[in-house]
Design a protein around this motif. Structure first.
Motif, PDB file in Angstrom:
ATOM      1  N   GLY A   1       1.830   2.109  -3.373  1.00  0.00           N
ATOM      2  CA  GLY A   1       0.943   2.345  -4.148  1.00  0.00           C
ATOM      3  C   GLY A   1       0.443   3.926  -3.752  1.00  0.00           C
ATOM      4  N   ILE A   2       0.803   4.436  -2.611  1.00  0.00           N
ATOM      5  CA  ILE A   2       0.371   5.657  -2.416  1.00  0.00           C
ATOM      6  C   ILE A   2       1.251   6.665  -3.314  1.00  0.00           C
ATOM      7  CG2 ILE A   2       0.329   7.339  -0.656  1.00  0.00           C
ATOM      8  CD1 ILE A   2      -0.627   5.441   1.304  1.00  0.00           C
TER       9      ILE A   2
ATOM     10  N   LEU B   1      -4.697   0.100  -3.899  1.00  0.00           N
ATOM     11  CA  LEU B   1      -3.381   0.751  -4.243  1.00  0.00           C
ATOM     12  C   LEU B   1      -2.371  -0.427  -4.303  1.00  0.00           C
ATOM     13  CD1 LEU B   1      -2.911   3.747  -3.377  1.00  0.00           C
ATOM     14  CD2 LEU B   1      -5.037   3.017  -2.796  1.00  0.00           C
TER      15      LEU B   1
ATOM     16  N   CYS C   1       0.333   7.124  -6.601  1.00  0.00           N
ATOM     17  CA  CYS C   1      -0.695   7.708  -6.822  1.00  0.00           C
ATOM     18  C   CYS C   1       0.019   9.507  -7.215  1.00  0.00           C
ATOM     19  CB  CYS C   1      -1.557   7.875  -5.916  1.00  0.00           C
ATOM     20  SG  CYS C   1      -2.606   6.232  -6.000  1.00  0.00           S
TER      21      CYS C   1
ATOM     22  N   VAL D   1       0.779  -1.218   0.270  1.00  0.00           N
ATOM     23  CA  VAL D   1      -0.016  -0.038   0.014  1.00  0.00           C
ATOM     24  C   VAL D   1       1.082   1.322  -0.010  1.00  0.00           C
ATOM     25  CG1 VAL D   1      -1.415   1.255   1.289  1.00  0.00           C
ATOM     26  CG2 VAL D   1      -2.000  -1.052   0.954  1.00  0.00           C
TER      27      VAL D   1
ATOM     28  N   SER E   1      -6.489   9.971  -8.570  1.00  0.00           N
ATOM     29  CA  SER E   1      -5.583   9.288  -7.700  1.00  0.00           C
ATOM     30  C   SER E   1      -5.676   9.987  -6.210  1.00  0.00           C
ATOM     31  CB  SER E   1      -4.251   9.640  -8.136  1.00  0.00           C
ATOM     32  OG  SER E   1      -3.979  10.777  -8.388  1.00  0.00           O
TER      33      SER E   1
ATOM     34  N   VAL F   1      -6.192   7.960  -2.561  1.00  0.00           N
ATOM     35  CA  VAL F   1      -5.330   8.080  -1.323  1.00  0.00           C
ATOM     36  C   VAL F   1      -6.322   8.557  -0.127  1.00  0.00           C
ATOM     37  CG1 VAL F   1      -3.671   9.755  -0.282  1.00  0.00           C
ATOM     38  CG2 VAL F   1      -3.330   8.658  -2.702  1.00  0.00           C
TER      39      VAL F   1
END
Length: 782
Positions: A383-384, A426, A387, A380, A395, A399
């Motif tokens: 993934g943040i 994410l 974004c 995760v 995106s 978040v």
């Protein structure tokens, strides 16, 4: 002519490539749907096609009534089998989305001559909608980060244990369809943000309406989306697309939500919805400012801004004042008990023990995160970061969705279900970006002799990605320039030639590539494949072992093999065949839905928990001595009392372990019940150290009556010690049925003894007067 043919062939190749990519994507989505459906069938394969848990039995019973009586009878159904003697209006107190969905599926299947039973449709509704949720996840992620991330996120969601726990075959609860509605509503909101289409905005409001019909968690949507709109306004990302995405949702969505009987005017009167209205006002003020700015000169705009801000602030203060007045007039400040428990995790323990007593309302432990989302917890954060490269409206919404769901899942373990889609999205973005970088690096370093790109051996680990990018971009630009120069030269082409001659890279053609050495890329791909493989193994194990067993049928493994405990259905079958139709059965509220659905008998309380006083009355009876408890149950016209006991087989979720919650809930309405009377040195025990109040209460007697006969010692395998009071008799209750493993015990209230006139002669007037005083009926509630 040759150039035209070449361009035609190139465009045809592009179309063919896109078509084949679309077909491959559709086939992959089909496989993802099959995976999501099939991984949830372990409960049917290992056990049987049966409804799980407690709440699903009520939903199944309501669906049966809907299929037999029709929609109009359903809306006006008064159920006299629950909450005796009060009853319950079903149509106005349930979220009808799940019931109407399953009823519609049953009707469609039977209309095309597929004669499935209502129970079968209810069992497989959750796996079907888990496939729909996976496809909705693909659509949502695609809008933010493309097809690759969407497919990866959909695959992860299809297997995530947190979602499997509430969507296995037989888990016929509201979340079965609500998670799909949640994700699909978010997709339509993001789609409207990207396109500015009023068509998608209308679909978004309709999807929100379906979510309102399905689950009380719709308040998460109507608070998360306003938070994102406010975030966009603050960060200067306001646009007409944002207005189109939000304004129709608030207006049309609120009107539609008010049509759901269980919601009604709460859609505009409760504090859970006020944030959406406040942001709605702010959005219109900002829209008015931008509109005026486009019409006026800068000087007039400043004057108009002063006026607009003055009026806007006045309206905002007026709206806030009205909201504060409405909120202040409510004892709970306009919030429901569950919402206050989310905002203040200690609220339920202090004021509403009935909410705190539910296991799924407890905060989760750290191991539960690794059990339910596993390796996604490590993916995760990546993934943040993805974004933010680059940050878009879509995106930023993802978040924000993750951050809020992490908080709520930390307050209530049930809301791990809301966190699961965000974590999957994410993580899918992170894996897609990682695979993209690694495979691109290996592809770029592959030896090629026809395009002038450097071979793998020409790229050393010390070569910077910028240099490689310059080489590639320079070759592409040079090739394009040569092709253009063959035709009629133009001013644009001449400028391009001059520019290429002066600089090797053109800004709009520069492709930022993070090129890694071939060995590192291969190792990275291998590591990610192993990580995904471990995730798949964990998900399959969780689906097959941890979350497939129905709570109504228990199993255990020992050196002798598999043991099956079917005591619940055994007890309900006994009630259905050996009691009168109008007999009333008292038990703790956990078993009310199952008793009504499977035994078809009237219950005093059930899992709806809408009347705290009624539940406190049952808790008080269980906490009282035998005679006082008999008087309470007799006043409620109860004929049988059912208790769940796990001392013989070691079942921990029995009524003895739930007993302190009965005491706490009962003491909230009847002050003569005090929790400290059941504790010794702050500990709750039922062994020799137990308090006299505990060892003499009805719950202790009903659970441990004749228990010493099982082994001669009275050893409780659930608590792991010998009980305190072993030999006693019942005077006001009689045992009528105990299941094979002693898990469910049913007692019948003994009738009151008849008075025989003239048999006893009182010789003393003082004695007679004292007897007359004692003969007055004692209030059973005190």
């Amino acid at each position: 002519m040759a150039e035209v043919e070449a361009s035609t062939a190139a465009s045809g190749g592009d179309r063919l490539r896109k078509a084949s990519g679309g077909v491959l994507c559709a086939f992959t989505l089909l496989l993802i749907g099959v995976l999501a459906f099939s991984i949830r069938l372990f409960s049917v394969i290992k056990y049987e096609s049966v409804i799980h848990e407690f709440d699903p039995y009520f939903n199944y019973r309501v669906t049966q009534f809907l299929s037999k009586s029709g929609i109009y009878e359903f809306w006006n159904w008064f159920d006299d089998r629950t909450w005796y003697p009060l009853g319950r209006v079903i149509g106005g107190t349930v979220y009808p989305g799940l019931t109407l969905t399953a009823g519609t599926i049953w009707w469609l299947l039977n209309s095309i001559n597929i004669p499935l039973s209502v129970e079968t449709v209810c069992v497989f509704t959750a796996p079907i909608f888990s496939a729909n949720a996976s496809w909705a996840t693909y659509l949502l992620t695609k809008e933010a980060k493309g097809h690759g991330a969407g497919l990866m996120a959909a695959t992860i969601l299809a297997m995530v244990p947190s979602y499997i726990s509430r969507s296995v075959a037989g888990s016929y609860d509201n979340e079965a369809v609500a998670i799909f509605a949640l994700i699909f509503t978010f997709y339509l909101y993001v789609k409207t943000l990207n396109t500015g289409s009023l068509f998608y905005a209308t679909l978004n409001a309709l999807s929100y309406f379906y979510m309102v019909c399905s689950w009380g968690g719709y308040t998460f949507i109507i608070n998360l989306i306003p938070m994102h709109v406010l975030l966009c306004i603050i960060t200067g990302r306001y646009s007409s697309r944002l207005y189109i995405a939000y304004a129709p949702l608030v207006v049309l969505g609120t009107l539609l939500a008010a049509l759901v009987p269980v919601v009604g005017f709460n859609a505009v009167l409760t504090s859970e919805h006020f944030a959406s209205f406040l942001v709605f006002i702010i959005l219109h003020v900002v829209a008015l400012v931008y509109f005026i700015k486009g019409l006026l000169t800068p000087r007039l705009f400043k004057v108009a801004m002063t006026f607009v801000l003055t009026v806007g602030l006045a309206l905002c203060f007026a709206a806030v004042a009205i909201l504060v007045a409405l909120v202040a007039s409510s004892p709970t400040k306009g919030w429901s008990g569950r919402s206050l428990s989310l905002l203040d995790p200690t609220y339920a323990n202090k004021y509403i023990p009935i909410i705190a007593s539910v296991s799924e309302h407890q905060p989760p432990t750290w191991p539960s995160y690794f059990m339910d989302i596993n390796v996604l917890a490590f993916l995760v954060p990546a993934g943040i970061i993805s974004c933010f490269l680059p940050l878009s409206d879509a995106s930023s919404f993802l978040v924000l969705y993750l951050v809020t769901s992490v908080y709520f899942s930390g307050v209530m373990v049930r809301l791990m279900l809301v966190l699961a889609p965000a974590a999957c999205i994410l993580s899918g973005i992170a894996l897609s970006e990682a695979f993209n970088v690694l495979t691109r690096s290996m592809k770029f370093q592959r030896p090629r002799s026809d395009d002038g790109l450097p071979a793998a051996e020409d790229i050393t680990p010390g070569t910077s990605s910028t240099a490689v990018t310059i080489a590639k971009s320079g070759n592409i630009t040079k090739e394009k320039t040569e092709n253009v120069s063959k035709g009629r030269p133009s001013k644009k082409n001449r400028k391009e030639k001059e520019w290429v001659g002066s600089s090797p890279v053109r800004p709009d053609m520069e492709e930022k590539l993070c090129v890694l050495p071939a060995e590192a890329s291969a190792m990275g791909i291998l590591f990610l494949i192993i990580l995904c493989g471990l995730y798949v193994v964990h998900c399959v194990w969780a689906a097959a072992e941890a979350y497939s067993a129905p709570s109504i049928v228990l199993t255990s493994h020992s050196h002798e093999g598999l043991h099956v405990f079917d005591d619940f259905r055994e007890s309900y079958a006994w009630l259905r065949h050996n009691t009168e139709v109008d007999d009333k059965v008292a038990s703790w509220w956990d078993y009310g839905y199952q008793t009504t659905a499977m035994a078809n008998r009237t219950v005093i309380v059930d899992n709806n928990t809408w009347n705290n006083t009624h539940i406190a009355t049952v808790g008080t009876a269980m906490s009282s001595p035998e005679k006082a408890a008999w008087e309470i149950f007799n006043s409620l016209d109860v004929k049988y009392v059912l208790v769940v006991f796990g001392g013989l087989i070691g079942y921990p979720s029995d009524d003895i372990n739930k007993f302190l919650w009965m005491v706490r809930i009962g003491s909230g309405e009847f002050p003569h019940i005090k929790e400290e009377d059941y504790l010794r040195d702050g500990n709750y025990r039922v062994d020799a150290q137990g308090t006299p109040t505990t060892l003499n209460c009805l719950m202790y007697k009903l659970c441990y009556y004749r228990f010493v006969e099982t082994d001669g010692k009275g050893f409780d395998r659930a608590r792991r010690y010998e009980i305190g009071r072993k030999h006693f008799k019942l005077t006001h209750f009689e045992e009528v049925f105990t299941t094979h493993h002693w898990m469910v015990r049913i007692y019948k209230l003994k009738p009151q003894k008849n008075r025989i006139r003239g048999k006893l002669k009182l010789k003393s007037s003082s004695k007679a007067s004292s007897m007359r005083k004692g003969a007055g009926k004692k209030n059973p509630w005190q």
